[in-house]
Design an enzyme around this catalytic site. Structure first.
Site, PDB file in Angstrom:
ATOM      1  N   GLN A 105      32.367  49.132  41.789  1.00  0.00           N
ATOM      2  CA  GLN A 105      33.834  49.101  41.780  1.00  0.00           C
ATOM      3  C   GLN A 105      34.318  47.668  41.970  1.00  0.00           C
ATOM      4  O   GLN A 105      35.510  47.404  41.934  1.00  0.00           O
ATOM      5  CB  GLN A 105      34.379  49.968  42.913  1.00  0.00           C
ATOM      6  CG  GLN A 105      33.968  51.442  42.811  1.00  0.00           C
ATOM      7  CD  GLN A 105      34.214  52.195  44.107  1.00  0.00           C
ATOM      8  OE1 GLN A 105      35.319  52.623  44.390  1.00  0.00           O
ATOM      9  NE2 GLN A 105      33.172  52.350  44.908  1.00  0.00           N
ATOM     10  N   ASP A 108      34.037  41.097  41.250  1.00  0.00           N
ATOM     11  CA  ASP A 108      33.745  39.702  41.594  1.00  0.00           C
ATOM     12  C   ASP A 108      32.603  39.070  40.808  1.00  0.00           C
ATOM     13  O   ASP A 108      32.397  37.853  40.896  1.00  0.00           O
ATOM     14  CB  ASP A 108      33.480  39.577  43.103  1.00  0.00           C
ATOM     15  CG  ASP A 108      32.381  40.507  43.598  1.00  0.00           C
ATOM     16  OD1 ASP A 108      31.416  40.762  42.842  1.00  0.00           O
ATOM     17  OD2 ASP A 108      32.473  40.977  44.748  1.00  0.00           O
ATOM     18  N   HIS A 123      35.836  48.739  37.429  1.00  0.00           N
ATOM     19  CA  HIS A 123      37.193  48.212  37.585  1.00  0.00           C
ATOM     20  C   HIS A 123      37.366  46.838  36.933  1.00  0.00           C
ATOM     21  O   HIS A 123      38.297  46.108  37.262  1.00  0.00           O
ATOM     22  CB  HIS A 123      37.571  48.181  39.075  1.00  0.00           C
ATOM     23  CG  HIS A 123      37.656  49.556  39.674  1.00  0.00           C
ATOM     24  ND1 HIS A 123      37.575  49.815  41.023  1.00  0.00           N
ATOM     25  CD2 HIS A 123      37.822  50.764  39.081  1.00  0.00           C
ATOM     26  CE1 HIS A 123      37.680  51.130  41.226  1.00  0.00           C
ATOM     27  NE2 HIS A 123      37.819  51.721  40.065  1.00  0.00           N
ATOM     28  N   CYS A 131      45.104  37.625  26.616  1.00  0.00           N
ATOM     29  CA  CYS A 131      46.525  37.432  26.349  1.00  0.00           C
ATOM     30  C   CYS A 131      47.117  38.769  25.930  1.00  0.00           C
ATOM     31  O   CYS A 131      46.602  39.432  25.036  1.00  0.00           O
ATOM     32  CB  CYS A 131      46.718  36.395  25.249  1.00  0.00           C
ATOM     33  SG  CYS A 131      48.445  36.308  24.707  1.00  0.00           S
ATOM     34  N   CYS A 134      48.640  38.065  21.942  1.00  0.00           N
ATOM     35  CA  CYS A 134      47.786  37.869  20.757  1.00  0.00           C
ATOM     36  C   CYS A 134      46.363  38.364  20.959  1.00  0.00           C
ATOM     37  O   CYS A 134      45.570  38.366  20.035  1.00  0.00           O
ATOM     38  CB  CYS A 134      47.773  36.387  20.342  1.00  0.00           C
ATOM     39  SG  CYS A 134      46.817  35.316  21.444  1.00  0.00           S
ATOM     40  N   THR A 194      31.109  51.398  50.205  1.00  0.00           N
ATOM     41  CA  THR A 194      32.329  51.962  49.611  1.00  0.00           C
ATOM     42  C   THR A 194      32.859  53.091  50.479  1.00  0.00           C
ATOM     43  O   THR A 194      32.081  53.890  51.002  1.00  0.00           O
ATOM     44  CB  THR A 194      32.086  52.456  48.164  1.00  0.00           C
ATOM     45  OG1 THR A 194      33.258  53.160  47.712  1.00  0.00           O
ATOM     46  CG2 THR A 194      30.880  53.356  48.041  1.00  0.00           C
ATOM     47  N   ASN A 217      26.400  52.600  54.694  1.00  0.00           N
ATOM     48  CA  ASN A 217      27.772  52.141  54.893  1.00  0.00           C
ATOM     49  C   ASN A 217      28.005  51.844  56.371  1.00  0.00           C
ATOM     50  O   ASN A 217      27.390  52.454  57.242  1.00  0.00           O
ATOM     51  CB  ASN A 217      28.757  53.221  54.425  1.00  0.00           C
ATOM     52  CG  ASN A 217      30.021  52.635  53.840  1.00  0.00           C
ATOM     53  OD1 ASN A 217      29.956  51.898  52.863  1.00  0.00           O
ATOM     54  ND2 ASN A 217      31.150  52.925  54.439  1.00  0.00           N
TER      55      ASN A 217
HETATM   56  P1  NAD Z   1      36.915  49.846  50.608  1.00  0.00           P
HETATM   57  O1  NAD Z   1      37.494  48.597  51.149  1.00  0.00           O
HETATM   58  O2  NAD Z   1      37.790  51.032  50.488  1.00  0.00           O
HETATM   59  O3  NAD Z   1      35.712  50.292  51.532  1.00  0.00           O
HETATM   60  C1  NAD Z   1      34.682  49.412  51.872  1.00  0.00           C
HETATM   61  C2  NAD Z   1      33.653  50.204  52.670  1.00  0.00           C
HETATM   62  O4  NAD Z   1      32.527  49.366  52.847  1.00  0.00           O
HETATM   63  C3  NAD Z   1      34.137  50.616  54.052  1.00  0.00           C
HETATM   64  O5  NAD Z   1      33.793  51.976  54.248  1.00  0.00           O
HETATM   65  C4  NAD Z   1      33.331  49.716  55.010  1.00  0.00           C
HETATM   66  O6  NAD Z   1      32.956  50.361  56.187  1.00  0.00           O
HETATM   67  C5  NAD Z   1      32.113  49.398  54.198  1.00  0.00           C
HETATM   68  N1  NAD Z   1      31.522  48.090  54.450  1.00  0.00           N
HETATM   69  C6  NAD Z   1      32.137  46.891  54.625  1.00  0.00           C
HETATM   70  N2  NAD Z   1      31.237  45.906  54.752  1.00  0.00           N
HETATM   71  C7  NAD Z   1      30.012  46.505  54.642  1.00  0.00           C
HETATM   72  C8  NAD Z   1      28.674  46.031  54.692  1.00  0.00           C
HETATM   73  N3  NAD Z   1      28.386  44.724  54.858  1.00  0.00           N
HETATM   74  N4  NAD Z   1      27.681  46.925  54.561  1.00  0.00           N
HETATM   75  C9  NAD Z   1      27.932  48.250  54.410  1.00  0.00           C
HETATM   76  N5  NAD Z   1      29.167  48.767  54.362  1.00  0.00           N
HETATM   77  C10 NAD Z   1      30.201  47.890  54.472  1.00  0.00           C
HETATM   78  O7  NAD Z   1      36.206  49.480  49.241  1.00  0.00           O
HETATM   79  P2  NAD Z   1      35.988  50.364  47.925  1.00  0.00           P
HETATM   80  O8  NAD Z   1      35.535  51.727  48.281  1.00  0.00           O
HETATM   81  O9  NAD Z   1      35.159  49.542  47.016  1.00  0.00           O
HETATM   82  O10 NAD Z   1      37.448  50.515  47.296  1.00  0.00           O
HETATM   83  C11 NAD Z   1      38.305  49.397  47.211  1.00  0.00           C
HETATM   84  C12 NAD Z   1      38.753  48.989  45.810  1.00  0.00           C
HETATM   85  O11 NAD Z   1      39.121  47.626  45.908  1.00  0.00           O
HETATM   86  C13 NAD Z   1      37.709  49.055  44.762  1.00  0.00           C
HETATM   87  O12 NAD Z   1      38.247  49.753  43.720  1.00  0.00           O
HETATM   88  C14 NAD Z   1      37.451  47.600  44.322  1.00  0.00           C
HETATM   89  O13 NAD Z   1      37.685  47.458  42.934  1.00  0.00           O
HETATM   90  C15 NAD Z   1      38.512  46.778  44.978  1.00  0.00           C
HETATM   91  N6  NAD Z   1      38.037  45.563  45.701  1.00  0.00           N
HETATM   92  C16 NAD Z   1      37.045  44.801  45.177  1.00  0.00           C
HETATM   93  C17 NAD Z   1      36.582  43.682  45.848  1.00  0.00           C
HETATM   94  C18 NAD Z   1      35.474  42.856  45.228  1.00  0.00           C
HETATM   95  O14 NAD Z   1      35.341  42.803  44.016  1.00  0.00           O
HETATM   96  N7  NAD Z   1      34.634  42.191  46.036  1.00  0.00           N
HETATM   97  C19 NAD Z   1      37.125  43.343  47.085  1.00  0.00           C
HETATM   98  C20 NAD Z   1      38.166  44.132  47.595  1.00  0.00           C
HETATM   99  C21 NAD Z   1      38.597  45.262  46.890  1.00  0.00           C
END
Ligand code: NAD
Length: 245
Positions: A105, A108, A123, A131, A134, A194, A217
């Site tokens: 998801q 980055d 995502h 753009c 175009c 996640t 997690n």
């Molecule tokens: P979320 O923020 O909802 O949940 C993150 C989960 O990861 C939490 O449950 C947390 O306890 C856990 N967590 C945090 N650090 C951890 C680690 N080091 N080890 C294990 N678990 C850890 O994230 P999500 O479920 O991905 O949903 C958020 C949305 O935001 C996604 O759709 C994503 O596209 C976007 N997003 C992306 C980025 C990125 O690309 N790095 C950053 C922020 C948000």
């Protein structure tokens, strides 16, 4: 099961599996210094004029692109970030022929930086832009970061949109079907970093039919009860203990 036994079980299942799929979210990149959304120091607990899910929505982007880009440049693009132990271990598993896909998801690009090839970016990616007028494509983040306000197309002047899926937008069907197929064929599914609350992404877990569903997690998730193994811990710390053999 105590933590050490859980790691040993994870190692045994990794040893026995040939078609592992990893499904991850923002928590995979927190150990690289990118904040997630829902942890204590995540973006949802920081103060902005509006909540992040409002700002990163399609209608907000169209109505207030200047405010969208202020937040996006500040919080969603991290050109300094480097892959961590979790990204690296997953790339190593793929190279060893044990892992068929990373479904993420995240936007980055750190899995690719670590060397992963089969990455399904549900995502999208901050590293692709187009753009809206175009259709010209711009790779990388420079076109965004080098524009003082809202980035515009150097060719036609149209507004540039990052190739990321904003709230209210649908997922790319090819990416979605590819991810579903890899998960269906998987003999082990590792889910990590996640909160499993963002749909339809979180629903992909339902396509897994095997008996090695592992959840790694920091905080509990609504799917803990369905997992065959739950490891509470940092994903980089946990995966770095796994040997690829
Ligand atoms: P979320 O923020 O909802 O949940 C993150 C989960 O990861 C939490 O449950 C947390 O306890 C856990 N967590 C945090 N650090 C951890 C680690 N080091 N080890 C294990 N678990 C850890 O994230 P999500 O479920 O991905 O949903 C958020 C949305 O935001 C996604 O759709 C994503 O596209 C976007 N997003 C992306 C980025 C990125 O690309 N790095 C950053 C922020 C948000």
């Amino acid at each position: 099961m105590d933590h050490q036994n859980a790691i040993e079980t994870l190692q045994k299942w990794v040893d026995e599996s040939r078609r592992i799929v990893f499904f991850g979210g923002a928590g995979v990149s927190t150990e690289s210094g990118i904040p997630d959304f829902r942890s204590q120091d995540g973006l949802y607990n920081q103060t902005y004029d509006e909540p992040p899910e409002t700002i990163v929505s399609h209608s907000y982007f169209m109505n207030w692109p200047d405010k969208f880009y202020r937040f996006y440049k500040d919080k969603m693009i991290a050109p300094w970030a480097k892959p961590n132990a979790a990204h690296r271990k997953l790339a190593e598993l793929e190279q060893a022929g044990k892992l068929t896909a990373v479904v993420t998801q995240n936007i980055d690009g750190l899995h690719q930086d670590a060397g992963s090839k089969a990455v399904y970016e549900l995502h999208g990616s901050v590293r692709r832009n187009l753009c809206m007028n175009c259709g010209a494509k711009f790779d990388g983040v420079d076109i965004i970061l080098n524009s003082p306000g809202v980035p515009h197309c150097p060719r036609c002047g149209g507004m540039i949109k990052p190739d990321v899926v904003l709230y209210e937008e649908g997922l790319d069907e090819n990416v979605l079907y590819g991810a579903v197929n890899r998960i269906r064929e998987a003999d082990m599914l590792i889910i990590g970093g996640t909160s499993l609350v963002v749909y339809p992404a979180a629903g992909l877990v339902n396509y897994y039919r095997g008996r090695r569903l592992v959840l790694i997690n920091l905080q509990p998730t609504g799917m803990d009860g369905r997992a065959d193994l739950v490891i509470a811990g940092k994903i980089g710390e946990v995966l770095s203990q796994i040997k690829v053999r």
